[in-house]
Design a protein around this motif. Structure first.
Motif, PDB file in Angstrom:
ATOM      1  N   ALA A 142     -30.080  18.391 115.312  1.00  0.00           N
ATOM      2  CA  ALA A 142     -29.895  18.274 113.863  1.00  0.00           C
ATOM      3  C   ALA A 142     -28.439  17.967 113.551  1.00  0.00           C
ATOM      4  CB  ALA A 142     -30.331  19.564 113.175  1.00  0.00           C
ATOM      5  N   PHE A 187     -26.747  14.684 111.925  1.00  0.00           N
ATOM      6  CA  PHE A 187     -25.869  14.871 110.769  1.00  0.00           C
ATOM      7  C   PHE A 187     -24.536  14.167 110.995  1.00  0.00           C
ATOM      8  CE2 PHE A 187     -22.898  17.390 108.239  1.00  0.00           C
ATOM      9  CZ  PHE A 187     -23.531  17.362 107.015  1.00  0.00           C
ATOM     10  N   ARG A 231     -22.734  29.340 115.635  1.00  0.00           N
ATOM     11  CA  ARG A 231     -21.704  28.585 114.949  1.00  0.00           C
ATOM     12  C   ARG A 231     -22.236  27.217 114.534  1.00  0.00           C
ATOM     13  NH1 ARG A 231     -16.548  27.472 118.376  1.00  0.00           N
ATOM     14  NH2 ARG A 231     -18.167  26.302 119.416  1.00  0.00           N
ATOM     15  N   LEU A 251     -25.392  26.244 113.987  1.00  0.00           N
ATOM     16  CA  LEU A 251     -26.355  26.368 112.904  1.00  0.00           C
ATOM     17  C   LEU A 251     -25.622  26.638 111.598  1.00  0.00           C
ATOM     18  CD1 LEU A 251     -29.251  26.471 112.032  1.00  0.00           C
ATOM     19  CD2 LEU A 251     -29.370  28.832 112.753  1.00  0.00           C
ATOM     20  N   ASP A 252     -24.596  27.476 111.720  1.00  0.00           N
ATOM     21  CA  ASP A 252     -23.767  27.777 110.565  1.00  0.00           C
ATOM     22  C   ASP A 252     -23.185  26.508 109.957  1.00  0.00           C
ATOM     23  OD1 ASP A 252     -23.192  30.892 110.687  1.00  0.00           O
ATOM     24  OD2 ASP A 252     -21.933  29.911 109.172  1.00  0.00           O
ATOM     25  N   ASP A 253     -22.618  25.679 110.837  1.00  0.00           N
ATOM     26  CA  ASP A 253     -21.984  24.445 110.362  1.00  0.00           C
ATOM     27  C   ASP A 253     -22.989  23.563 109.652  1.00  0.00           C
ATOM     28  OD1 ASP A 253     -19.717  25.342 111.409  1.00  0.00           O
ATOM     29  OD2 ASP A 253     -19.695  24.040 113.178  1.00  0.00           O
ATOM     30  N   LEU A 267     -25.996  24.225 108.392  1.00  0.00           N
ATOM     31  CA  LEU A 267     -26.539  24.764 107.151  1.00  0.00           C
ATOM     32  C   LEU A 267     -25.504  24.744 106.042  1.00  0.00           C
ATOM     33  CD1 LEU A 267     -28.658  27.770 108.375  1.00  0.00           C
ATOM     34  CD2 LEU A 267     -29.469  25.679 107.351  1.00  0.00           C
ATOM     35  N   ARG A 268     -24.288  25.134 106.379  1.00  0.00           N
ATOM     36  CA  ARG A 268     -23.276  25.164 105.344  1.00  0.00           C
ATOM     37  C   ARG A 268     -23.061  23.765 104.784  1.00  0.00           C
ATOM     38  NH1 ARG A 268     -19.213  27.258 107.948  1.00  0.00           N
ATOM     39  NH2 ARG A 268     -18.405  25.169 108.278  1.00  0.00           N
ATOM     40  N   VAL A 305     -25.088  21.077 104.883  1.00  0.00           N
ATOM     41  CA  VAL A 305     -26.175  20.493 104.098  1.00  0.00           C
ATOM     42  C   VAL A 305     -26.357  21.228 102.783  1.00  0.00           C
ATOM     43  CG1 VAL A 305     -27.426  19.589 106.064  1.00  0.00           C
ATOM     44  CG2 VAL A 305     -28.011  21.840 105.194  1.00  0.00           C
ATOM     45  N   MET A 306     -25.976  22.496 102.758  1.00  0.00           N
ATOM     46  CA  MET A 306     -26.204  23.231 101.519  1.00  0.00           C
ATOM     47  C   MET A 306     -25.088  23.016 100.515  1.00  0.00           C
ATOM     48  SD  MET A 306     -27.864  26.809 102.486  1.00  0.00           S
ATOM     49  CE  MET A 306     -28.432  27.155 104.094  1.00  0.00           C
ATOM     50  N   THR A 309     -22.958  20.151 100.535  1.00  0.00           N
ATOM     51  CA  THR A 309     -22.492  18.775 100.380  1.00  0.00           C
ATOM     52  C   THR A 309     -22.419  18.435  98.893  1.00  0.00           C
ATOM     53  OG1 THR A 309     -23.638  18.198 102.392  1.00  0.00           O
ATOM     54  CG2 THR A 309     -22.894  16.380 101.038  1.00  0.00           C
ATOM     55  N   ALA A 344     -22.520  16.420  95.615  1.00  0.00           N
ATOM     56  CA  ALA A 344     -23.301  15.225  95.311  1.00  0.00           C
ATOM     57  C   ALA A 344     -22.439  13.974  95.327  1.00  0.00           C
ATOM     58  CB  ALA A 344     -23.982  15.377  93.965  1.00  0.00           C
ATOM     59  N   ALA A 345     -21.186  14.104  94.942  1.00  0.00           N
ATOM     60  CA  ALA A 345     -20.336  12.924  94.797  1.00  0.00           C
ATOM     61  C   ALA A 345     -19.821  12.422  96.136  1.00  0.00           C
ATOM     62  CB  ALA A 345     -19.160  13.237  93.882  1.00  0.00           C
ATOM     63  N   SER A 388     -21.101  11.362  98.813  1.00  0.00           N
ATOM     64  CA  SER A 388     -21.708  10.197  99.442  1.00  0.00           C
ATOM     65  C   SER A 388     -21.464   8.916  98.654  1.00  0.00           C
ATOM     66  CB  SER A 388     -23.214  10.427  99.597  1.00  0.00           C
ATOM     67  OG  SER A 388     -23.420  11.632 100.283  1.00  0.00           O
TER      68      SER A 388
END
Lengths: 564, 166
Positions: free
Chosen positions: B53, B57, B144, B146-148, B150-151, B153-154, B156, B158-159, B161
């Motif tokens: 994942a 990413f 670590r 998974l932390d990265d 999740l953090r 994707v949660m 990000t 909106a601007a 991208s």
């Protein structure tokens, strides 16, 4: 003496008794040990069930089961996956000091409100959720607080590594992993459970190229939105599909409704002149017109209260190829009258333009067309007014027009090119003629801005006024371009559309499809062709000239444009 | 008195029993080992899942493009840069060695068929960003990672991208 004898005899008897008892006890013990020994031997040597369990224990190494399958693109790039996380809940009856506990929790989870947490912890219920999907670090911190009554439940959270790039296609789920939109919803049954990854037809690289080209044109022409589709002309696979503005499925809850709207499948638009592709194809197929036929486009047509006029009037007789090249509404309407309402309706139906597409998305629309197909409708539909379809409808029908005449249903699932049966809509000959006409538009007509050198783009522009409350708005346009390449043997159909672009100085104030959408197609073609191993061709080579040549004389009595 | 035969039999029986139990214990130990390995495999598989994942990413085309712009002198391939081998000028025949090959089995240029092979355009290989490489994934690394993911994707914005914002 007697005493002694008596004594001795008593003593002997006692010893005898003891011996006997000892023997009995010893035998019992020996028997017990024997039984234990037998059992031990049995366990160690003959225990079949244990051996079987052991033999089967390699199954422990099976991959851990996931509640939901991955979604990958055509090259296997991960688009959606589930990650194991922990969710925090509490048993408020065991919480002694809710205020203090809430205070300490909010320090670790700052997105929670202290009052809400305190209220929940003090509620006296036996179960309350505090926060779903903690990161491992947060879980560790919460554990370190050592507050009794807090506990975790293992959950899976859906993660979309490519975020908004495929948001409209992949869709999203709710916290309970139920698909709410896009592929996640339509293919929920195939994804839910421990299944192999679902391979989509899209290519994330092309998706990025399309999105980038669109975004830059939207910004340049101050459009309110736009969209694009790249469709495999043979198989009907959607290689890329973008609708802007878009949203991040990782935070779908916070996305505005209009960003979640997929203009390519759920939006229906009167797309304008791109429909002339079908009008010409039907005319050539039914034989009512040939390249040599010509029509009088000298003056606008007045029917009832409508006037059909040309955007760039030539004010002369035009041949069939010239009508296409100059995008003449008058000429198209006259061709449509020759075709007749019945044939027009029949062929548009065969092209799938009067029903829903078969795309695997829940967000799709039914085309809008007149229930009573009168003569005026036939005339306006010939140039794409009075009928509203989704851009995907259009791209799919264009693919059928140029690929030899076979309509294959548009799909988002990766499959072999020829595995689905198509429906023959047009003859191979009509298809060949249409490819020549499309190339003509890009070489010498309104689509010059789409000419990616070497890739033989053919296409048609479309500029339509948007209908607002039943009347057309002059300055609110849907400007589009649909291209095919390489035109000699089309591999891809590339569609681009801008919603309400404004004219700028660079385009001499025009916001037409040729100025706004055609450059998107050019950019996409030039950048994606190398990815698919499509080598550039020499456009002046004799065999290619032969393949795109149009043999028709310009219409009688007028100057000749560069029609050859 | 115990006869020598009995003695030998008893010793043999004891030895057989001892060996039997020895084997039984070894099997049991191996069983534990197997269970431990299976547990490790499962942990590693979970780790691989998370890393996949994260890899996806980190391979966002937009991010790769930005990294390429910053670190490499490369641009996307254009049509002008692609040519078939047929477009390469061929040396005149007499400048080629005509006397067979010096090395057995190696074809001389003169013997190569002149038909130009199909041009194979070079697709730009996406440059993978260098990320941390863990030879053995342990629990802490997994956490670590998974932390990265999740953090990121949660949170990000909106601007970030660069999409069309309204």
């Amino acid at each position: 003496m007697n005493d002694r004898i008596a004594f001795e005899s008593t003593k002997k008897q006692a010893i005898e008794t003891a011996r006997t008892r000892l023997l009995v006890g010893g035998s019992l013990m020996a028997a017990a040990f024997f039984v234990v020994g037998i059992r031990l031997f049995d366990l160690a040597v003959f225990n079949e069930t244990e051996d079987l369990r052991r033999a089967a224990s390699r199954e422990i190494a099976r991959p851990s089961t996931m509640a939901r399958a991955d979604i990958v693109d055509r090259n296997g790039v991960l688009l959606a996956t589930s990650l194991k996380t922990a969710s925090l809940f509490a048993d408020p009856r065991k919480i002694s000091d809710p205020t203090n506990a809430a205070h300490r929790l909010v320090e670790i989870l700052p997105d929670l409100s202290e009052e809400v947490v305190a209220a929940r912890l003090g509620s006296g219920k036996s179960f309350v959720w505090l926060r779903r999907n903690l990161t491992p670090r947060q879980q560790f911190e919460v554990n370190r607080l050592g507050i009794p009554g807090l506990d975790f439940e293992k959950e899976e959270r859906r993660v979309y590594p490519h975020g908004r790039l495929a948001g409209h296609i992949v869709g999203f789920t709710n916290v309970d992993n139920v698909g709410l939109s896009g592929i996640e919803k339509s293919m929920d049954a195939a994804i839910a459970g421990d299944n192999p990854p679902l391979r989509l037809s899209i290519d994330i690289r092309v998706q990025q190229i399309l999105r980038q080209e669109l975004a830059s044109q939207i910004e340049k022409f101050k459009a309110i939105g736009g969209g694009g589709i790249v469709l495999d002309a043979e198989s009907g696979e959607v290689v890329a599909m973008v609708s802007l503005p878009d949203f991040d499925p990782n935070a779908a809850g916070q996305a505005a409704d209009d960003t979640r709207f997929n203009r390519m499948t759920l939006g229906v638009y009167e797309l304008g002149s791109v429909f002339k592709i079908f009008n010409h194809a039907i005319a050539l197929e039914t034989g009512v017109a040939s390249f040599a036929s010509s029509y009088d486009a000298t003056r606008p047509i007045r029917v009832a209260r409508f006037t059909i006029s040309d955007f760039h009037p030539e004010k002369r007789w035009l041949t069939v190829p010239e009508i296409f090249q100059h995008s003449s509404n008058i000429g198209s309407a006259k061709i449509a009258l020759d075709i007749g309402s019945d044939d027009q309706r029949k062929y548009l139906g065969h092209l799938g333009l009067l029903r829903r597409t078969s795309i695997e998305l829940p967000e799709q629309a039914t085309p809008m067309y007149p229930s009573r197909w009168r003569e005026i409708n036939t005339m306006t539909i010939s140039f794409g007014h009075g009928i509203a379809v989704s851009p995907l409808h259009l791209a799919s029908a264009v693919a059928a027009t140029v690929n030899g005449g076979i309509l294959r249903p548009a799909t988002l699932i990766n499959h072999d090119a020829k595995s689905t049966d198509g429906v023959q809509v047009f003859s191979a000959e009509t298809s060949d003629q249409m490819r020549r006409l499309l190339r003509l538009v890009v070489e010498t007509g309104t689509g010059r801005n789409a000419d990616a050198k070497g890739y033989l783009v053919g296409g048609k522009t479309g500029t339509a006024e948007k209908q607002v409350n039943g009347s057309y708005k002059r300055n609110a346009l849907i400007s589009s371009f649909v291209g095919v390449y390489p035109v000699t043997a089309p591999r891809f159909v590339v569609f681009a559309m801008l919603d309400e672009p404004k004219g700028i100085k660079e385009s001499y104030g025009y916001a037409t499809g040729g100025w706004t959408a055609a450059p998107v197609v050019k950019g996409v073609v030039a950048r994606m062709a190398p990815l698919f191993g499509i080598a550039p061709l020499d456009e002046t080579a004799p065999d290619i000239r032969h393949a795109i040549n149009i043999n028709a004389q310009p219409a009688i009595g007028n100057r000749s444009d560069a029609v050859n | 008195m115990i006869r020598p035969t009995s003695l030998i039999l008893m010793v043999l029986a004891a030895a057989a029993g001892g060996a039997l139990f020895q084997v039984a214990f070894e099997v049991s130990e191996l069983d534990d080992e197997l269970a431990r390995l299976n547990r490790d495999i499962r942990t590693d598989r979970d780790a691989i899942h998370v890393l996949r994942a994260e890899w996806s990413f980190l391979n966002q085309p937009e991010r790769l493009e930005e990294l390429t712009r910053r670190h490499l002198d490369l641009l996307p391939v254009t049509g002008k840069q692609i040519a078939g081998t047929g477009a390469v000028p061929v040396l005149p025949q007499d400048e080629l060695p005509t006397t067979g090959s010096n090395i057995a089995g190696v074809v001389t240029p003169a013997a190569i068929p002149t038909a130009a092979p199909r041009a194979k355009p070079a697709a730009p290989a996406p440059r993978a960003p260098v990320t941390r490489v863990a030879s053995k994934v342990n629990r802490a690394d997994l956490a670590r990672s998974l932390d990265d993911v999740l953090r990121e994707v949660m949170t990000t914005p909106a601007a970030a991208s660069g999409g069309v914002q309204r």
